[in-house]
Design a protein around this motif. Structure first.
Motif, PDB file in Angstrom:
ATOM      1  N   LYS A   1       9.796   9.144  -4.219  1.00 32.89           N
ATOM      2  CA  LYS A   1      10.050  10.099  -5.290  1.00 32.89           C
ATOM      3  C   LYS A   1      11.466  11.025  -4.856  1.00 32.89           C
ATOM      4  O   LYS A   1      12.213  11.384  -5.825  1.00 32.89           O
ATOM      5  CB  LYS A   1       9.014  11.278  -5.234  1.00 32.89           C
ATOM      6  N   GLN A   2      11.606  11.185  -3.599  1.00 31.57           N
ATOM      7  CA  GLN A   2      13.202  11.897  -3.368  1.00 31.57           C
ATOM      8  C   GLN A   2      14.314  10.715  -3.823  1.00 31.57           C
ATOM      9  O   GLN A   2      15.345  11.350  -4.577  1.00 31.57           O
ATOM     10  CB  GLN A   2      13.243  12.003  -1.946  1.00 31.57           C
ATOM     11  N   LYS A   3      13.971   9.389  -3.761  1.00 29.58           N
ATOM     12  CA  LYS A   3      15.057   8.652  -4.073  1.00 29.58           C
ATOM     13  C   LYS A   3      15.190   8.456  -5.612  1.00 29.58           C
ATOM     14  O   LYS A   3      16.143   8.556  -6.353  1.00 29.58           O
ATOM     15  CB  LYS A   3      14.643   7.193  -3.424  1.00 29.58           C
ATOM     16  N   PHE A   4      13.827   8.701  -6.478  1.00 26.17           N
ATOM     17  CA  PHE A   4      14.030   8.897  -7.778  1.00 26.17           C
ATOM     18  C   PHE A   4      14.371   9.921  -8.363  1.00 26.17           C
ATOM     19  O   PHE A   4      15.318   9.923  -9.341  1.00 26.17           O
ATOM     20  CB  PHE A   4      12.414   8.506  -8.059  1.00 26.17           C
TER      21      PHE A   4
ATOM     22  N   ARG B   1       0.793  -1.270   0.135  1.00 23.79           N
ATOM     23  CA  ARG B   1       0.104   0.037   0.061  1.00 23.79           C
ATOM     24  C   ARG B   1       0.900   1.152   0.115  1.00 23.79           C
ATOM     25  O   ARG B   1       2.032   1.145   0.692  1.00 23.79           O
ATOM     26  CB  ARG B   1      -0.910   0.092   1.212  1.00 23.79           C
ATOM     27  N   VAL B   2       0.458   2.423  -0.869  1.00 24.83           N
ATOM     28  CA  VAL B   2       1.095   3.565  -1.031  1.00 24.83           C
ATOM     29  C   VAL B   2       0.681   4.540   0.064  1.00 24.83           C
ATOM     30  O   VAL B   2      -0.492   4.857  -0.167  1.00 24.83           O
ATOM     31  CB  VAL B   2       1.301   3.920  -2.329  1.00 24.83           C
ATOM     32  N   THR B   3       1.444   5.121   0.844  1.00 25.77           N
ATOM     33  CA  THR B   3       1.166   6.071   1.671  1.00 25.77           C
ATOM     34  C   THR B   3       1.780   7.454   1.321  1.00 25.77           C
ATOM     35  O   THR B   3       2.760   7.440   0.370  1.00 25.77           O
ATOM     36  CB  THR B   3       1.371   5.727   3.353  1.00 25.77           C
ATOM     37  N   VAL B   4       1.458   8.558   1.741  1.00 21.99           N
ATOM     38  CA  VAL B   4       1.945   9.883   1.324  1.00 21.99           C
ATOM     39  C   VAL B   4       3.508   9.624   1.737  1.00 21.99           C
ATOM     40  O   VAL B   4       4.336  10.174   1.018  1.00 21.99           O
ATOM     41  CB  VAL B   4       1.448  10.903   2.292  1.00 21.99           C
ATOM     42  N   GLU B   5       3.664   9.313   3.043  1.00 23.44           N
ATOM     43  CA  GLU B   5       5.188   9.062   3.412  1.00 23.44           C
ATOM     44  C   GLU B   5       6.069   8.332   2.468  1.00 23.44           C
ATOM     45  O   GLU B   5       7.314   8.548   2.069  1.00 23.44           O
ATOM     46  CB  GLU B   5       5.150   8.758   4.888  1.00 23.44           C
ATOM     47  N   SER B   6       5.433   7.102   2.187  1.00 20.52           N
ATOM     48  CA  SER B   6       6.330   6.171   1.240  1.00 20.52           C
ATOM     49  C   SER B   6       6.372   6.732   0.005  1.00 20.52           C
ATOM     50  O   SER B   6       7.487   6.610  -0.745  1.00 20.52           O
ATOM     51  CB  SER B   6       5.681   5.024   1.211  1.00 20.52           C
TER      52      SER B   6
END
Length: 232
Positions: A160-163, A150-155
């Motif tokens: 995105k930061q890593k990407f 499941r995708v949360t805002v935090e995850s």
């Protein structure tokens, strides 16, 4: 104390049992009465034959039956293990004690048949419940596999930061490869090196534009040079 003709009561019960169980009853002896009855679980709709269980019960009248319980032994068990036979024998003895003073073979056989039927139903129910549990577990595994993580805002922000960091590194590596794999002209180097863009400005700013000094001695010996007017 009542006067009882035990022999007569026993004889009358045997005659009743012959009428009730014409095929199941087998008389082995009449003095004392020794006989056996085939007992099987009742038919259940959709019952698998693998679950059906049966046995024979041998009865022996004691002298004072029915004021004393008969001797009983379970034989020829089908789909019953030793523990089942022991449990059913104990159950019959308990039922016999509850019916002291009354002819009881029909009551005992009926109780045993009901007990066998219940055992079959329990076995069937267990198989069905196990199957349903396995199906639920498989469905749960499929659901988890389908849903994934499941995708949360935090995850998402972390991803995105890593990407973005990986894309920036990829872009930098691509630029470095282009620079090393291609021979650049002076103009291209000039355009790529931002520090060169400001070199002339910096030079002019370092001197006073109105007082440019020229070393005249550099031109004093110009007349001594033998220059060809016609070059080439």
């Amino acid at each position: 104390m009542r006067m009882t003709d035990y022999k007569e009561e026993q004889k009358n019960e045997i005659e009743a049992l012959e009428a009730i169980y014409p095929e199941e009853l087998t008389i082995e002896s009449t003095d004392p009465y020794v006989f056996s009855l085939a007992v099987a679980s009742q038919d259940i709709s959709d019952t698998d034959e693998a679950f059906a269980c049966a046995c024979r019960v041998q009865f022996t009248y004691v002298e004072n039956y029915p004021d004393e319980p008969p001797l009983m032994e379970i034989t020829d068990p089908e789909n019953l293990d030793d523990a089942d036979v022991e449990s059913l024998t104990q159950y019959l003895n308990e039922q016999a004690q509850e019916n002291i003073g009354m002819v009881m073979v029909f009551t005992l056989v009926s109780a045993l048949q009901e007990r066998l039927t219940t055992s079959v139903e329990d076995a069937q129910r267990k198989v069905i419940e196990d199957k349903e549990r396995q199906e639920r577990e498989l469905e749960e595994l499929e659901r988890k596999r389908f849903e994934g993580t499941r995708v949360t805002v935090e995850s998402f922000l972390s991803w995105k930061q890593k990407f973005d960091a990986e894309m920036a590194e990829l872009k930098k590596s691509k630029t470095d490869v282009e620079v090393t794999s291609k021979k650049l002209t002076g103009y291209e180097l000039f355009m790529r090196d931002s520090s060169m863009n400001d070199s002339d400005v910096q030079f002019l700013q370092s001197a006073d534009a109105d007082t440019v000094e020229v070393d005249e001695s550099l031109f004093q010996d110009m007349d001594d040079l033998d220059l060809d007017e016609d070059v080439g």
